[in-house]
Write an enzyme that holds these catalytic residues in place. Structure first.
Site, mmCIF file in Angstrom:
data_model
loop_
_atom_site.group_PDB
_atom_site.id
_atom_site.type_symbol
_atom_site.label_atom_id
_atom_site.label_comp_id
_atom_site.label_asym_id
_atom_site.label_seq_id
_atom_site.Cartn_x
_atom_site.Cartn_y
_atom_site.Cartn_z
ATOM 1 N N ASP A 12 0.853 -1.085 0.147
ATOM 2 C CA ASP A 12 0.030 0.225 -0.152
ATOM 3 C C ASP A 12 0.919 1.273 -0.091
ATOM 4 O O ASP A 12 1.916 1.199 0.724
ATOM 5 C CB ASP A 12 -0.875 0.152 1.244
ATOM 6 N N GLU A 14 0.882 5.657 0.031
ATOM 7 C CA GLU A 14 0.223 6.817 0.519
ATOM 8 C C GLU A 14 1.010 7.801 -0.357
ATOM 9 O O GLU A 14 2.365 7.683 -0.306
ATOM 10 C CB GLU A 14 -0.009 7.221 1.803
ATOM 11 N N HIS A 149 -5.836 4.782 5.648
ATOM 12 C CA HIS A 149 -5.171 5.884 4.864
ATOM 13 C C HIS A 149 -3.754 5.960 5.519
ATOM 14 O O HIS A 149 -3.069 6.889 5.273
ATOM 15 C CB HIS A 149 -5.906 7.164 4.689
ATOM 16 N N ASP A 154 -3.470 -0.306 6.040
ATOM 17 C CA ASP A 154 -4.113 -0.457 4.722
ATOM 18 C C ASP A 154 -3.446 -1.823 3.915
ATOM 19 O O ASP A 154 -4.329 -2.644 3.323
ATOM 20 C CB ASP A 154 -4.164 0.506 3.618
#
Length: 201
Positions: A12, A14, A149, A154
């Site tokens: 994941d 961000e 998030h 995540d």
């Protein structure tokens, strides 16, 4: 059907925005193989640019934190070692893999991992849902999420989703095989009586 004995790396990311042209601010990788979590890695990443206020609000990651975080090239060798020989998994592979691929391409490295997108797999296994975002699917399967998030949490949620989807896919395949096996047997028995005498078994 996917072989669960293979090495998967669930990722994941961000970023400073919603597309692969944006910069990474946090990454998490979880290695899953033979039904076990084998290793994990997560890190903030200095994007070398300001982050939009909405991203900071969404992720709770501050610009100040990122100033002291490692730059992508400083953790790239660790990321590469995780990805080597693995199937890349994320909930939106078009975003996560492409942003990684672009960053590695800037360093002269061409990523060639096979990819598995849990969003696309969910659409295949669970057709007809109104939404296939991570929150909706976690709620559907009863997967608990901690800090949405944030990359590591995540990634954990995506791994749990992957397990559920692969299990469901396997169950469907087994049912399909059993169903068609029975159907073919029934069809043969029903048709047997209609065969000409010299063709009957």
């Amino acid at each position: 059907m996917m072989n669960v004995m293979k090495k998967f790396v669930v990722c994941d990311i961000e970023a400073t925005g919603p597309n692969e042209k944006c910069e990474i601010i946090e990454i998490a990788l979880i290695t899953w193989s033979k039904g076990q979590v084998r290793d994990s890695f997560d890190s903030l990443v200095n994007p070398l640019c300001p982050i939009p206020p909405f991203v900071s609000e969404l992720t709770s990651i501050s610009q100040k934190e990122l100033l002291s975080a490692p730059k992508f090239y400083e953790i790239s060798s660790t990321i590469q070692s995780f990805l080597e020989g693995a199937i890349f998994v994320s909930h939106k592979t078009d975003f996560d893999f492409n942003i990684l691929k672009r960053n590695f391409k800037d360093m002269g490295v061409d990523l060639r991992n096979k990819c598995l997108c849990t969003l696309q797999l969910a659409k295949k296994v669970l057709p007809g849902l109104k939404s296939y975002n991570l929150d909706t699917l976690c709620q559907f399967f009863g997967i608990k999420t901690e800090m949405r998030h944030r990359a590591y949490d995540d990634a954990v949620a995506t791994l749990e989703l992957l397990k559920k989807l692969l299990s469901l896919q396997s169950s469907f395949a087994s049912y399909k095989n059993e169903f068609w096996g029975r159907s073919e047997k029934k069809s043969f028995e029903e048709n047997k009586s209609t065969l000409p005498h010299h063709q009957k078994i």
